[in-house]
Scaffold this motif. Structure first.
Motif, mmCIF file in Angstrom:
data_model
loop_
_atom_site.group_PDB
_atom_site.id
_atom_site.type_symbol
_atom_site.label_atom_id
_atom_site.label_comp_id
_atom_site.label_asym_id
_atom_site.label_seq_id
_atom_site.Cartn_x
_atom_site.Cartn_y
_atom_site.Cartn_z
ATOM 1 N N HIS A 3 0.822 4.375 -2.755
ATOM 2 C CA HIS A 3 1.486 5.563 -2.324
ATOM 3 C C HIS A 3 2.024 6.648 -2.677
ATOM 4 O O HIS A 3 1.952 7.595 -3.361
ATOM 5 C CB HIS A 3 0.498 5.549 -0.411
ATOM 6 N N ILE A 33 -7.480 6.399 -1.092
ATOM 7 C CA ILE A 33 -6.550 6.215 0.068
ATOM 8 C C ILE A 33 -7.584 5.525 1.021
ATOM 9 O O ILE A 33 -6.746 5.030 1.367
ATOM 10 C CB ILE A 33 -6.072 8.124 0.389
ATOM 11 N N CYS A 69 1.269 -1.082 0.577
ATOM 12 C CA CYS A 69 -0.215 -0.891 0.149
ATOM 13 C C CYS A 69 1.172 1.720 0.214
ATOM 14 O O CYS A 69 0.476 2.061 -0.878
ATOM 15 C CB CYS A 69 -0.644 -0.225 1.333
ATOM 16 N N ASP A 70 2.194 1.322 0.501
ATOM 17 C CA ASP A 70 2.997 2.199 0.834
ATOM 18 C C ASP A 70 3.546 2.649 -0.527
ATOM 19 O O ASP A 70 3.341 3.572 -0.366
ATOM 20 C CB ASP A 70 3.503 1.949 2.167
ATOM 21 N N GLU A 114 -6.050 2.215 1.631
ATOM 22 C CA GLU A 114 -5.616 2.402 3.996
ATOM 23 C C GLU A 114 -6.815 1.223 4.042
ATOM 24 O O GLU A 114 -6.451 0.707 5.622
ATOM 25 C CB GLU A 114 -6.599 3.574 4.421
ATOM 26 N N ARG A 136 -3.093 0.691 8.172
ATOM 27 C CA ARG A 136 -2.917 2.008 8.316
ATOM 28 C C ARG A 136 -3.131 3.199 8.090
ATOM 29 O O ARG A 136 -2.844 3.043 6.203
ATOM 30 C CB ARG A 136 -1.102 2.145 8.563
ATOM 31 N N LEU A 137 -3.338 4.304 8.642
ATOM 32 C CA LEU A 137 -2.724 6.352 7.248
ATOM 33 C C LEU A 137 -1.971 5.579 6.753
ATOM 34 O O LEU A 137 -0.747 6.370 6.501
ATOM 35 C CB LEU A 137 -3.110 7.125 8.506
ATOM 36 N N GLY A 138 -2.570 6.744 5.172
ATOM 37 C CA GLY A 138 -1.205 6.922 4.868
ATOM 38 C C GLY A 138 -1.016 8.198 4.939
ATOM 39 O O GLY A 138 -1.129 9.058 4.169
#
Length: 649
Positions: free
Chosen positions: A212, A245, A208-209, A249, A254-256
């Motif tokens: 992002h 997002i 995910c990161d 997420e 977790r929050l980006g």
């Protein structure tokens, strides 16, 4: 693209992974392999996004660019041939960029869904292991690493599947060396299980990161272009990024923070750029204002009605979605925006001047177009707010249009409502200050070429200031809908000060109108002694009022006629109460000092007083005195005392 993993496919993947994970557990390699898997996920995610961009860019760039919606920077990049990837991305139209983001979104969803399924299976296996494994030769999964025959197990649930696969015989072999009831062995099993669960979670989050990061880079490449987009265009990019997002997420857990920061930064840049454009424009409009009343197209009345209601969007603008049916049209302009943009041009055109946008001035043409598709647009002479009609000038309509645009931005970008209110306060302050400089300060004589500032100019300025003063509560109510209670206090005090400034400005205009009449009266009074000298002559048989009385009544009647066509009744009452007071006091004082001895002179004086009182009776100064006679005052008392007569209604 369909990204939901089929339940049967999930069982197959589960059965494929089960023997691998068990073997890796025996060798204590699962955490290390999951770290390798995490790196692979990152590499695959980046490569997939890169290949998607490489495949779609040539197709999207080959589409014709609408010259009306392309910005200067993007046009320059397009003309340069797009030598780099960054230039190619900047050369994309807003619609093309959204299409690219949509494709990347779909690809990322596929990879993340698969990664999430692997994570789910790993965690499922770890939850169902009890630290033992069967060496049964009949177990095809353990012996051969093959999958369990799904056709034989369709009636079993997840638990029975694990039980049949992992512990099929009563003879058990410890999965980890050491006795299973040994406390250190139990702790070791727990630690390994925790490591596996952590690494499986980290792998998905890393994917995910990585997504992002790539998305944020795409936004960053076009950071100089996005603030210059129309609201609808920017909002589609903003919304698809928000959805991206939220979706990632949800999978990553977790929050980006990085991508959220990029999006918030570009949103603030958008608000700041849009505000700077509007500030430059309103400055130019005010400097070009000739303070002539204009008709009010129905679009502006609709804006006022929308601001007074929370049920409908202000410019008829709906929140755009991100599906293919609701994305920007080929020219990137929505129908409602085209109408509003055309209306704004019509209002600007009333000045009949033209300057370039590079000089931050209003674009206009030589005539106003008042028809659309062959139909005449309805117009009105006043704009109605709260049941009260206000006469408008060009700059007032432009300000109203801008305020509605700020409301649109606040509604579409609620996280920036606080910043939007601050910008609204700034533009309202500038409008009030500059209007005061141009009209009360006579600055319009230098910048607009006016020969003088007349009472009509003052009256129209009063109307605009009164209109905005009455509109501010509606603006505040709409803008404060999205602002947290904790932050409202500061903004409310700012808006209250602005509202008070507008009220003071309006009162100063009215005071100026009274002052104009007072100065004219004093100028005529200075001529009175010379006029009175001719009254004592034996041949003075003129039965008409003197030049003094005629001049005074003519000027006040003219002022009343001009103001009554423009100002509200309550403002007229306030102004002429002061005018009547001045007339009574100044004229009575001047007449009391005159030396009139001959009967002819006394008759002339009585006639003048009566003529002036008849005029005063007609002025709108309700409740001027407690006497039953309208506008009764010192001049009436002077007439009764000197000549024993009076003037009725």
């Amino acid at each position: 693209m369909q990204v939901n993993v089929d339940e049967e496919d999930g069982f197959i993947l589960r059965d494929r992974l089960l023997p691998l994970i068990i073997c890796l557990l025996r060798t204590d390699k699962v955490p290390a392999v999951l770290r390798m898997y995490r790196d692979t996920l990152i590499t695959v995610m980046k490569a997939s996004i890169k290949s998607t961009v490489a495949e779609m860019l040539p197709v999207l760039i080959s589409k014709p660019i609408d010259s009306d919606s392309v910005t200067g920077d993007r046009a320059a990049d397009s003309d340069a041939g797009g030598q780099s990837l960054a230039n190619k991305l900047r050369s994309l139209s807003s619609e093309g960029f959204v299409q690219l983001l949509s494709a990347i979104f779909s690809i990322v969803q596929v990879h993340l869904q698969q990664a999430a399924e692997v994570k789910k299976i790993v965690q499922w296996i770890m939850r169902n292991l009890d630290g033992n494994i069967s060496p049964d030769d009949r177990n095809p999964v353990v012996q051969h690493g093959g999958s369990v025959d799904l056709s034989q197990e369709k009636d079993y649930d997840v638990t029975s599947r694990v039980s049949n696969t992992v512990t099929r015989t009563p003879t058990k072999l410890p999965l980890f060396q050491g006795k299973t009831n040994d406390m250190s062995s139990i702790n070791s099993i727990k630690n390994i299980r925790a490591d596996v669960l952590r690494e499986s979670t980290e792998a998905v989050f890393a994917a995910c990161d990585a997504a992002h990061g790539r998305w944020a880079k795409l936004l960053g490449v076009r950071a100089a272009l996005h603030p210059k987009l129309r609201l609808q265009e920017f909002l589609i990019i903003y919304n698809i990024t928000e959805e991206f997002i939220a979706a990632t997420e949800k999978v990553g857990g977790r929050l980006g923070y990085n991508i959220r920061g990029i999006l918030q930064q570009q949103s603030k840049q958008f608000v700041e750029y849009q505000h700077s454009v509007r500030m430059a424009k309103i400055k130019a409009v005010l400097d070009q204002e000739t303070w002539i009343a204009v008709d009010v197209p129905e679009e502006f009345q609709a804006i006022v009605l929308s601001l007074s209601s929370t049920d409908f969007p202000v410019n008829g603008m709906e929140m755009p979605s991100n599906d293919n049916n609701s994305k920007l049209s080929e020219d990137g302009v929505s129908t409602s925006q085209e109408s509003a943009h055309s209306t704004e041009n019509n209002v600007e055109n009333s000045n009949g001047t033209s300057t370039t946008s590079n000089e931050n001035k209003v674009e206009s043409t030589s005539q106003t177009e008042n028809s659309v598709a062959g139909h005449v647009r309805p117009v009105a002479q006043t704009i109605v707010l709260g049941g009260v009609g206000y006469h408008m000038v060009n700059c007032g309509l432009i300000l109203l249009k801008m305020l509605s645009e700020y409301v649109d931005i606040s509604k579409c970008l609620p996280s920036l409502s606080f910043e939007v209110v601050q910008r609204v306060v700034e533009i309202l302050k500038h409008f009030n200050t500059r209007t005061c400089q141009l009209v009360l300060g006579a600055g319009a004589m230098q910048v607009s070429g006016l020969k003088s500032i007349t009472s009509k100019h003052l009256a129209l300025a009063s109307q605009i200031i009164s209109f905005v003063h009455s509109l501010i509560p509606d603006i505040r109510r709409v803008l404060f809908l999205k602002i947290p209670e904790a932050r409202k206090h500061l903004l409310m005090s700012e808006l209250d000060r602005v509202t008070q400034d507008y009220k003071v400005h309006r009162d100063e205009i009215h005071t100026k109108l009274v002052q104009i009449m007072r100065e004219r009266l004093l100028a005529n009074l200075r001529k009175l002694p010379q006029i009175v000298e001719s009254w004592n002559g034996p041949d003075d048989n003129d039965s008409q009022p003197s030049l003094f009385a005629k001049a005074v009544t003519k000027e006040v009647t003219y002022l009343h006629r001009i103001l009554s066509q423009i100002l509200l009744e309550v403002d007229l009452q306030a102004i002429f109460r002061q005018v009547v007071q001045i007339f009574h006091s100044h004229i009575t004082e001047a007449f009391s000092k005159l030396e009139v001895s001959s009967p002819q002179a006394k008759n002339r004086l009585c006639r003048d007083v009566q003529h002036i009182l008849v005029c005063i009776r007609k002025l709108p100064a309700q409740n001027f005195s407690s006497e039953p006679v309208r506008n009764y005052g010192l001049l009436d008392e002077f007439l009764a005392e000197k000549f024993g007569t009076k003037v009725d209604e």
